[in-house]
Each structure stands twice: as structure tokens, then as C-alpha cells.
Design a protein around this motif. Structure first.
Motif, PDB file in Angstrom:
ATOM      1  N   LEU A 261       0.825  -1.208   0.000  1.00 34.37           N
ATOM      2  CA  LEU A 261       0.000   0.000   0.000  1.00 34.37           C
ATOM      3  C   LEU A 261       0.860   1.259   0.000  1.00 34.37           C
ATOM      4  N   GLN A 262       1.936   1.253   0.768  1.00 38.44           N
ATOM      5  CA  GLN A 262       2.794   2.423   0.810  1.00 38.44           C
ATOM      6  C   GLN A 262       3.535   2.634  -0.510  1.00 38.44           C
ATOM      7  N   ARG A 263       3.800   1.554  -1.220  1.00 35.26           N
ATOM      8  CA  ARG A 263       4.540   1.685  -2.476  1.00 35.26           C
ATOM      9  C   ARG A 263       3.657   2.088  -3.643  1.00 35.26           C
ATOM     10  N   ARG A 264       2.516   1.427  -3.775  1.00 34.90           N
ATOM     11  CA  ARG A 264       1.699   1.662  -4.962  1.00 34.90           C
ATOM     12  C   ARG A 264       0.481   2.511  -4.711  1.00 34.90           C
ATOM     13  N   GLY A 265       0.110   2.734  -3.434  1.00 34.62           N
ATOM     14  CA  GLY A 265      -1.069   3.539  -3.155  1.00 34.62           C
ATOM     15  C   GLY A 265      -2.341   2.785  -3.456  1.00 34.62           C
ATOM     16  N   LEU A 266      -3.409   3.561  -3.789  1.00 28.59           N
ATOM     17  CA  LEU A 266      -4.726   2.991  -4.037  1.00 28.59           C
ATOM     18  C   LEU A 266      -4.860   2.623  -5.504  1.00 28.59           C
ATOM     19  N   VAL A 267      -5.233   1.383  -5.792  1.00 28.42           N
ATOM     20  CA  VAL A 267      -5.453   0.917  -7.156  1.00 28.42           C
ATOM     21  C   VAL A 267      -6.794   0.234  -7.212  1.00 28.42           C
ATOM     22  N   ALA A 268      -7.683   0.712  -8.075  1.00 26.89           N
ATOM     23  CA  ALA A 268      -9.004   0.102  -8.206  1.00 26.89           C
ATOM     24  C   ALA A 268      -8.882  -1.241  -8.895  1.00 26.89           C
ATOM     25  N   SER A 269      -9.686  -2.180  -8.465  1.00 17.46           N
ATOM     26  CA  SER A 269      -9.630  -3.519  -9.035  1.00 17.46           C
ATOM     27  C   SER A 269     -10.282  -3.582 -10.402  1.00 17.46           C
ATOM     28  N   SER A 270     -11.165  -2.645 -10.715  1.00 16.49           N
ATOM     29  CA  SER A 270     -11.800  -2.615 -12.026  1.00 16.49           C
ATOM     30  C   SER A 270     -12.342  -1.224 -12.259  1.00 16.49           C
ATOM     31  N   ASP A 271     -12.748  -0.971 -13.499  1.00 19.49           N
ATOM     32  CA  ASP A 271     -13.305   0.333 -13.841  1.00 19.49           C
ATOM     33  C   ASP A 271     -14.741   0.464 -13.380  1.00 19.49           C
ATOM     34  N   ILE A 272     -15.400  -0.635 -13.078  1.00 17.45           N
ATOM     35  CA  ILE A 272     -16.810  -0.596 -12.693  1.00 17.45           C
ATOM     36  C   ILE A 272     -16.945  -0.524 -11.185  1.00 17.45           C
ATOM     37  N   ALA A 273     -16.356  -1.464 -10.491  1.00 22.38           N
ATOM     38  CA  ALA A 273     -16.408  -1.485  -9.028  1.00 22.38           C
ATOM     39  C   ALA A 273     -15.057  -1.018  -8.504  1.00 22.38           C
ATOM     40  N   ALA A 274     -14.977   0.235  -8.078  1.00 25.61           N
ATOM     41  CA  ALA A 274     -13.722   0.829  -7.635  1.00 25.61           C
ATOM     42  C   ALA A 274     -13.398   0.384  -6.212  1.00 25.61           C
ATOM     43  N   VAL A 275     -13.076  -0.884  -6.072  1.00 25.08           N
ATOM     44  CA  VAL A 275     -12.763  -1.457  -4.767  1.00 25.08           C
ATOM     45  C   VAL A 275     -11.387  -2.099  -4.852  1.00 25.08           C
ATOM     46  N   ASP A 276     -10.534  -1.706  -3.945  1.00 30.59           N
ATOM     47  CA  ASP A 276      -9.189  -2.268  -3.887  1.00 30.59           C
ATOM     48  C   ASP A 276      -9.186  -3.386  -2.849  1.00 30.59           C
ATOM     49  N   PRO A 277      -9.061  -4.653  -3.270  1.00 28.82           N
ATOM     50  CA  PRO A 277      -9.081  -5.759  -2.297  1.00 28.82           C
ATOM     51  C   PRO A 277      -7.986  -5.630  -1.248  1.00 28.82           C
ATOM     52  N   LEU A 278      -6.823  -5.152  -1.652  1.00 25.02           N
ATOM     53  CA  LEU A 278      -5.733  -5.015  -0.692  1.00 25.02           C
ATOM     54  C   LEU A 278      -6.066  -3.975   0.361  1.00 25.02           C
ATOM     55  N   LEU A 279      -6.654  -2.852  -0.070  1.00 27.56           N
ATOM     56  CA  LEU A 279      -7.051  -1.825   0.887  1.00 27.56           C
ATOM     57  C   LEU A 279      -8.124  -2.341   1.837  1.00 27.56           C
ATOM     58  N   SER A 280      -9.021  -3.155   1.323  1.00 21.06           N
ATOM     59  CA  SER A 280     -10.086  -3.694   2.161  1.00 21.06           C
ATOM     60  C   SER A 280      -9.551  -4.705   3.167  1.00 21.06           C
ATOM     61  N   ALA A 281      -8.547  -5.477   2.788  1.00 19.36           N
ATOM     62  CA  ALA A 281      -8.032  -6.532   3.665  1.00 19.36           C
ATOM     63  C   ALA A 281      -7.003  -6.030   4.661  1.00 19.36           C
ATOM     64  N   THR A 282      -6.291  -4.953   4.331  1.00 18.32           N
ATOM     65  CA  THR A 282      -5.192  -4.502   5.191  1.00 18.32           C
ATOM     66  C   THR A 282      -5.647  -4.125   6.593  1.00 18.32           C
ATOM     67  N   PRO A 283      -6.706  -3.319   6.781  1.00 20.11           N
ATOM     68  CA  PRO A 283      -7.127  -3.014   8.163  1.00 20.11           C
ATOM     69  C   PRO A 283      -7.444  -4.259   8.983  1.00 20.11           C
ATOM     70  N   LEU A 284      -8.099  -5.246   8.361  1.00 17.48           N
ATOM     71  CA  LEU A 284      -8.414  -6.479   9.078  1.00 17.48           C
ATOM     72  C   LEU A 284      -7.143  -7.238   9.431  1.00 17.48           C
ATOM     73  N   LEU A 285      -6.196  -7.301   8.500  1.00 16.69           N
ATOM     74  CA  LEU A 285      -4.939  -7.992   8.777  1.00 16.69           C
ATOM     75  C   LEU A 285      -4.170  -7.303   9.901  1.00 16.69           C
ATOM     76  N   VAL A 286      -4.149  -5.975   9.886  1.00 16.16           N
ATOM     77  CA  VAL A 286      -3.444  -5.236  10.935  1.00 16.16           C
ATOM     78  C   VAL A 286      -4.118  -5.463  12.287  1.00 16.16           C
ATOM     79  N   ALA A 287      -5.455  -5.412  12.309  1.00 18.68           N
ATOM     80  CA  ALA A 287      -6.174  -5.636  13.562  1.00 18.68           C
ATOM     81  C   ALA A 287      -5.957  -7.052  14.068  1.00 18.68           C
ATOM     82  N   ALA A 288      -5.988  -8.040  13.167  1.00 18.69           N
ATOM     83  CA  ALA A 288      -5.758  -9.426  13.580  1.00 18.69           C
ATOM     84  C   ALA A 288      -4.343  -9.614  14.117  1.00 18.69           C
ATOM     85  N   THR A 289      -3.363  -8.982  13.473  1.00 17.54           N
ATOM     86  CA  THR A 289      -1.981  -9.087  13.949  1.00 17.54           C
ATOM     87  C   THR A 289      -1.828  -8.477  15.329  1.00 17.54           C
ATOM     88  N   ALA A 290      -2.444  -7.301  15.533  1.00 20.56           N
ATOM     89  CA  ALA A 290      -2.390  -6.675  16.857  1.00 20.56           C
ATOM     90  C   ALA A 290      -3.052  -7.568  17.904  1.00 20.56           C
TER      91      ALA A 290
END
Length: 455
Positions: free
Chosen positions: A19-48
Motif C-alpha cells: 500500500l505504501q509503495r503503490r497507493g490505491l489501485v481500483a480492481s476494475s473500472d466498474i467497481a472501484a474497490v481495492d481488495p488489498l485496501l479492504s483486507a489490510t485493516p483487518l490484517l493489521v487488527a488481527a496481527t495486533a
């Protein structure tokens, strides 16, 4: 277990680096959802949460060591059970950490969205109120200035197509004229139009113009000026491209003495005072003649903010954050209740022995609190810290300006009152679940859980 924990922590680290290297990247032109952005908060919370599980026994053992020096049976037995056999297992504890993280994260993001929208609206208007009309004569300005809630009024007169001369040649700009004292009262954040060198007029340059100007000998329409400040290109509403702010006293020297103001900025001591806004609107519209009354525009921060909040995207985002926070609270109660039910057999066996030994019902409730208290406190502390940190991660890779406007990159808005309310509500949910578990525990008589063994 440690293999799974290392895998989750590694995935969180990799997600953060990507995320720090590439920033926000949409997964498609229709649904502008970045799976990595969606998963990172959960991964960080689970790690904590996993780190908290590993560190949790350390303070409990320290409390256990202190309890051994006391004669209180609740502290002795409670600390021992909290260290050796906590009522909430690893999975339930992880769920609690993630739950409080979601609640705090949603609370901070809701306040961040509100602050971002308010900042964008204020930047767009330039003050508490903005008036754009065909004619804003001096009597109208004086009448508005005398209103009780008005703390400052400044009129802006602009003319495009003027020339700025520097060492490199002419530059075509828009000149905005304003009274220096009035401008400072309405916009104290801007540099003051004072302090020019002898024989020159003070001016403020937009950032785009300041980048193009070369040298120190500058003149507007052959009138020498001194630059006393540089502001962003969107610091004032109205002018676009390259522009400069000058003292309205120089209007005659610049050949702009025949211009009348068409824009007014107003500062109020209470931006939510609808009565003052309505009164100012009436004064402005009454001063317009004929069809010009229909083209006049009176805008205030509160009305613009209400309109922005009613936008479907904004409304859906805030509603989603609220629903997620509420769902997390309900799941917390469910997790604690189920964990209590699972550990009921072991707890009741111990409590049955202690009741026969003379422990009172009040002391039994204290033991139940010992089973849930340390885990709940640790989960709240860790989840709160992670929940406050995650908005900084999200805003660093997700540019909210695309949703709410403005030119300033949004930053998390931490409202201590709202965060305390969210954490307090979460703690109350845990307390309610513990009280339910304690009430269920009192239904068991010692004889129901103790049986004499055969000789």
C-alpha cells in the motif's frame, strides 16, 4: 498455532508495504474497490490481536505474583484462574480485539468524513458566507456590517486580463481588489496587505503565479508592487488561473476605479445562526434590481454542509460505518455470552467447591469478573490503539478529496468525546454480557455440580 500467527503477521506487513509503495489501485473500472485496501485493516487488527494474546499473560502473571502476598481469596483464586484458565479463549479474545478496533475505527472515520466535508465547504466559500451578486454597493455592505452576529465583511472586485511585468517578461493575470483591514478580519489566515517597501504597493500572489514570477522588480500595469505573501491557488473563491490580490486603494492607479464589487465574504460569530443568514439574504436580494435578483447567490457553510451530507455517497458511507459499529457491538455481546456458556462447566465446578468452603455470592461475582475483566481490558486497550491508528493508514493511501472535494489532503479527525463514547459503549456491552453470565452462574447450586465419588 504459531505458524498461523506468523502467516497473518507476514501478510499484514506485506500488505502495508504494498500500500505504501503503490497507493490505491481500483480492481476494475466498474467497481472501484481495492481488495488489498479492504483486507489490510483487518490484517493489521488481527496481527495486533495476536500480539496482544502473546503478551497478555505477562501482566496477569505480575498481578498473580502481587495477589499471593494478600489474604483476599477473590484476588488469589481470580488471578490464578485468569492466568491459567481464562473464560474467553484465544479466538474469542481475538474477536474482541477486532470488534473494538472496528468500533473505534468507524467512529474516527465518521468524524474524519465530517471534518473533511466541513473543510471542503469552507475552502469553497472562502468564509462563513459567500455572496455573489451583480451589484454590492457600499450601503449594502454597511447594513450587513452592522448586524449583531457579523464580525467581518470584505468585498472582492476582480478584473482579468491585466499584465504583471517581471524580469522575464509580461504575465497575464487576474487582479483581485480588497480592503486590507476588512480582508484580515474575515480571513486572518491570509497574509496582511501591509509592509511593502517605499514607493510600491503590497500584493499577495497565488502559488501558481509565484512559481512563474522571476526577480524582485515586479509591476502591475507599470505600477511597482512588493510581494508580501503567497497563498494557494484556491485560497479565495472566484479567481482561477494566475491571480494577485491588491489593495483596493490602488484601483485608480490600475485603471480599475470604475469597477463595482460582485463578491462578498462574511465572517459570523456563529456559522449556524440561520436567522442572520436569512436576514443577510434578504438585504442582498432587496438591493438587486430586476432580473439580477434571480442570479444572486447567497451561500453559507451550514447549508452547503447539509447539502453535502445529503449526497447519496456520503449518506451511504456514514450509514455503513454506523451499521458496522452497531453490528460489532452486538457480536461482542454474543461472543462474550457464548464464551461464558462454553466455560460454564469448569467455572461451576470451581464455584461449587468455593461455595461449600464458605465463599459468598458477592465473592462469586468477583470471580466471574476476574475471568472476563483482564481479557476485556486488554482487548479494549489494544483495539482502541489499533482503531485510532488505522484511519492514518487509510487516509495515507485513499484520497478522500475525490469524494468530498477540497485541495487539502484529509487527515484523521480525533474527537476525544466520540472516541470515549464509542469505547465506553463497547465496555458497557461487555459488562452487560458478564452480568448475564454471572446471573446464569448463580442459578447453579453447589450440589448440582459436585458429586461424591464412589469409595
Amino acid at each position: 498455532r504459531w505458524v498461523l500467527e506468523v502467516a497473518v503477521a507476514g501478510a499484514a506487513v506485506i500488505a502495508l508495504i504494498l500500500l505504501q509503495r503503490r497507493g490505491l489501485v481500483a480492481s476494475s473500472d466498474i467497481a472501484a474497490v481495492d481488495p488489498l485496501l479492504s483486507a489490510t485493516p483487518l490484517l493489521v487488527a488481527a496481527t495486533a490481536g495476536l500480539v496482544a494474546l502473546r503478551l497478555f499473560p505477562l501482566p496477569v502473571r505480575a498481578v498473580r505474583a502481587m495477589a499471593r502476598t494478600r489474604t483476599a481469596p477473590v484476588w488469589e483464586v481470580g488471578s490464578a484462574r485468569a492466568a491459567r484458565e481464562p473464560a474467553i479463549g484465544a479466538i474469542a479474545t481475538l474477536a474482541l480485539v477486532i470488534g473494538v478496533t472496528i468500533v473505534v475505527f468507524s467512529t474516527v472515520m465518521m468524524s474524519t468524513v465530517a471534518a473533511t466535508m466541513a473543510g471542503a465547504v469552507r475552502e469553497r466559500l472562502g468564509a462563513d458566507m459567500e455572496i455573489v451578486a451583480h451589484d454590492l454597493p457600499a450601503p449594502v455592505v454597511d447594513q450587513i456590517e452592522r448586524l449583531p452576529r457579523v464580525t467581518g465583511v470584505v468585498t472582492l472586485t476582480s478584473r482579468s486580463g491585466l499584465t504583471v511585468m517581471d524580469d522575464a517578461g509580461p504575465i497575464t493575470v487576474t487582479v483581485v481588489l480588497a480592503d486590507p483591514a476588512a480582508l484580515h478580519r474575515v480571513r486572518p489566515d491570509l497574509p496582511q496587505l501591509t509592509g511593502a517597501s517605499a514607493g510600491t504597493a503590497p500584493v499577495i500572489l497565488s502559488a501558481g503565479l509565484a512559481e512563474r514570477v522571476q526577480g524582485t522588480d515586479i509591476a502591475i500595469e507599470e505600477n511597482p508592487v512588493s510581494v508580501v505573501g503567497v497563498v494557494s491557488d484556491t485560497a479565495l473563491p472566484g479567481p482561477t488561473g494566475l491571480w494577485v490580490v491588491a489593495d483596493q486603494a490602488t484601483a485608480g492607479d490600475l485603471g480599475l476605479g470604475d469597477l463595482t464589487p460582485t463578491r462578498m465574504l462574511i465572517a459570523l460569530d456563529d456559522e449556524q445562526d440561520a436567522a442572520t443568514v436569512d436576514e443577510i439574504t434578504g438585504i442582498v436580494l432587496d438591493a438587486q434590481s430586476g432580473s439580477f435578483a434571480e442570479s444572486a447567490r447567497v451561500s453559507d457553510i451550514q447549508s452547503e454542509l447539509d447539502q453535502s451530507q445529503a449526497d447519496p455517497i456520503t449518506f451511504a458511507l456514514q450509514a455503513a460505518l454506523l451499521i458496522v459499529a452497531a453490528a460489532s457491538l452486538l457480536l461482542t455481546v454474543l461472543v462474550v455470552t457464548l464464551a461464558s456458556a462454553v466455560s460454564a462447566t469448569s467455572r461451576n465446578r470451581v464455584l461449587g467447591v468455593l461455595r461449600i468452603l464458605g465463599m459468598t455470592p458477592r465473592q462469586v461475582r468477583g470471580l466471574v469478573a476476574w475471568e472476563f475483566g483482564p481479557v476485556a481490558v486488554a482487548s479494549i486497550v489494544v483495539g482502541t490503539l489499533v482503531g485510532i491508528g488505522l484511519p492514518y493508514l487509510v487516509t495515507s493511501v485513499l484520497d478522500l478529496r475525490a469524494f468530498f472535494g477540497g485541495t487539502v489532503l484529509p487527515q484523521p479527525s480525533l474527537e476525544p468525546v466520540w472516541i470515549a463514547a464509542a469505547v465506553g459503549g463497547y465496555a458497557m456491552a461487555i459488562v452487560v454480557a458478564v452480568l448475564v453470565a454471572s446471573a446464569l452462574g448463580r442459578r447453579f447450586a453447589p450440589a448440582s455440580t459436585l458429586k461424591m465419588g464412589e469409595p
